[in-house]
Scaffold this motif. Structure first.
Motif, PDB file in Angstrom:
ATOM      1  N   GLY A 158       0.842  -1.201   0.000  1.00 22.43           N
ATOM      2  CA  GLY A 158       0.000   0.000   0.000  1.00 22.43           C
ATOM      3  C   GLY A 158       0.869   1.239   0.000  1.00 22.43           C
ATOM      4  N   THR A 159       0.493   2.229   0.806  1.00 24.46           N
ATOM      5  CA  THR A 159       1.263   3.476   0.907  1.00 24.46           C
ATOM      6  C   THR A 159       1.581   3.706   2.374  1.00 24.46           C
ATOM      7  N   GLU A 160       2.798   4.128   2.652  1.00 27.55           N
ATOM      8  CA  GLU A 160       3.182   4.419   4.037  1.00 27.55           C
ATOM      9  C   GLU A 160       2.452   5.659   4.552  1.00 27.55           C
ATOM     10  N   ALA A 161       2.370   5.788   5.871  1.00 30.12           N
ATOM     11  CA  ALA A 161       1.872   7.028   6.463  1.00 30.12           C
ATOM     12  C   ALA A 161       2.924   8.104   6.216  1.00 30.12           C
ATOM     13  N   PRO A 162       2.475   9.357   5.897  1.00 27.00           N
ATOM     14  CA  PRO A 162       3.470  10.399   5.654  1.00 27.00           C
ATOM     15  C   PRO A 162       4.242  10.755   6.918  1.00 27.00           C
ATOM     16  N   LEU A 199       5.684  13.490  12.247  1.00 25.36           N
ATOM     17  CA  LEU A 199       4.654  12.514  11.891  1.00 25.36           C
ATOM     18  C   LEU A 199       3.522  13.224  11.145  1.00 25.36           C
ATOM     19  N   LYS A 200       2.562  12.446  10.678  1.00 17.43           N
ATOM     20  CA  LYS A 200       1.458  13.013   9.906  1.00 17.43           C
ATOM     21  C   LYS A 200       0.787  14.169  10.648  1.00 17.43           C
ATOM     22  N   LYS A 201       0.557  13.973  11.947  1.00 18.42           N
ATOM     23  CA  LYS A 201      -0.141  15.029  12.698  1.00 18.42           C
ATOM     24  C   LYS A 201       0.681  16.323  12.740  1.00 18.42           C
ATOM     25  N   ARG A 242      -0.236  20.164  10.672  1.00 18.25           N
ATOM     26  CA  ARG A 242      -0.290  21.473  11.340  1.00 18.25           C
ATOM     27  C   ARG A 242       0.482  22.556  10.589  1.00 18.25           C
ATOM     28  N   LEU A 243       1.332  22.156   9.661  1.00 20.10           N
ATOM     29  CA  LEU A 243       2.147  23.144   8.938  1.00 20.10           C
ATOM     30  C   LEU A 243       1.356  23.737   7.772  1.00 20.10           C
ATOM     31  N   PRO A 244       1.659  25.018   7.418  1.00 18.91           N
ATOM     32  CA  PRO A 244       0.951  25.612   6.280  1.00 18.91           C
ATOM     33  C   PRO A 244       1.262  24.843   5.004  1.00 18.91           C
TER      34      PRO A 244
END
Ligand SMILES: Nc1nc2c(c(=O)[nH]1)N[C@H]1C(S)=C(S)[C@@H](COP(=O)(O)O)O[C@H]1N2
Ligand SMILES: [Mo]
Length: 328
Positions: free
Chosen positions: A189-193, A203-205, A209-211
């Motif tokens: 599949g695809t990894e978590a960013p 991490l993804k979270k 939060r970044l623009p």
């Protein structure tokens, strides 16, 4: 690739040479032959390093229970399947070759892969994706031997994805382009960013939060993207690295060895990152679709048209894994 396989033809010019008016003596012919052999050995050393095998490893990642790093010893131990098939990536495409390797299904079962697609990434950043169902149904191999011998780089080795098309003609839909040479990663599949920025793993979270910004640009990823401008959404590198120094470099690494070679780090001058939108893209197209592993995602490097020439000369890195500031 095709060039590398032709090294042996270097020996061929020896024959017409003997037809010169002043016919060369046996010593001359021997000397030429020695020269040709020496040159051939030099080329084979450069392009088909035998040490490749022992240092090689394959990463198993993505939607698996536990990521794994398979070293050469594990790869050898797991290589229990043989198939004989014609191979359109060889000089003689109809000639059957006997391959030994790891049935990809074994790896997927062992690691409890949870995905419909499996993407294979290569040392040169090439990638191809295969349906999980087919990997489960057929003995598709990560081959490590052809005719009982390790494969050179020129043959697509040390690890080459091979499909038993002679036995199962329905697999012909995986033509030459799916036969990935020098496989280094198998991604379910695809990894978590996520991305390593200096000493911090974002991490993804954190990324959410970044623009983010949107650019529209033709892309230069190796395969799997449309021609013409594509809408890309992502995070500017300068927003990921808020403490950019005045001078220096930003080093970017991707999964593929060619995108993380310590001898040839991929570095962007800080002023480029400051003055135009160099982004780590996460989504593409009008629907802002997440960039999947078959396209080189979840994170890819992209340049806005305003970045100018560097967008043409710098590689568009897929599977971005880390960024770091390097001193001038
Ligand atoms: N790692 C890697 N594997 C690859 C490629 C590549 O560029 N890199 N090219 C693919 C393509 S497009 C084809 S048609 C086959 C055969 O490539 P060749 O004709 O250059 O040998 O290999 C496939 N596997
Ligand atoms: Mo191809």
């Amino acid at each position: 690739m095709a060039n590398h396989r032709k090294f042996w033809t270097l020996l061929i010019p020896l024959v017409p040479l003997s037809a010169c008016t002043q016919s060369p003596g046996i010593d001359q012919i021997n000397a030429w032959q020695q020269e040709a052999i020496a040159e051939n050995n030099r080329l084979l050393k450069t392009y088909a390093k035998p040490s490749d095998q022992l240092q090689w490893h394959v990463m198993l990642q993505g939607q698996v229970q536990k990521p794994q790093r398979l070293n050469w010893q594990s790869l050898t131990q797991l290589s229990k399947t043989q198939i004989t098939t014609k191979d359109s990536t060889l000089v003689n495409p109809e000639h059957p070759s006997r391959y030994r390797g790891i049935a990809v299904s074994t790896l997927l079962d062992q690691s409890k892969a949870q995905s419909d697609t499996i993407t294979f990434v290569a040392a040169d950043a090439y990638r191809a994706t295969v349906a999980r169902q087919d990997l489960q149904k057929y003995p598709i191999l990560l081959a490590i031997e052809r005719e009982d011998k390790p494969m050179t780089r020129a043959d697509g080795g040390p690890v080459k994805l091979v499909f038993p098309i002679s036995q199962y003609p329905e697999l012909e839909k995986y033509n030459g382009t799916a036969w990935v040479f020098y496989v280094t990663h198998v991604i379910a599949g695809t990894e978590a960013p996520q991305v390593q920025v200096g000493k911090t793993l974002l991490l993804k979270k954190d990324l959410d939060r970044l623009p983010s910004t949107t650019i529209t640009t033709p892309v230069s990823y190796r395969v799997g993207w449309q021609n013409g401008p594509v809408r890309l959404e992502g995070i500017r590198i300068r927003d990921l690295l808020p403490e950019l120094p005045k001078t220096g470099w930003v080093t970017i690494r991707g999964k593929a060895p060619i995108h993380r070679d310590p001898q040839k780090p991929l570095r962007l001058p800080v002023n480029v990152v400051r003055n135009c939108d160099v982004i780590i893209a996460r989504r593409w197209g009008d629907q802002a679709t997440p960039i999947s592993a078959p396209m080189g995602g979840p994170l890819t490097l992209a340049f806005a048209p305003a970045c100018g020439a560097i967008a043409k000369t710098f590689p568009w890195i897929t599977f971005v894994e880390s960024l770091e500031i390097s001193p001038p």
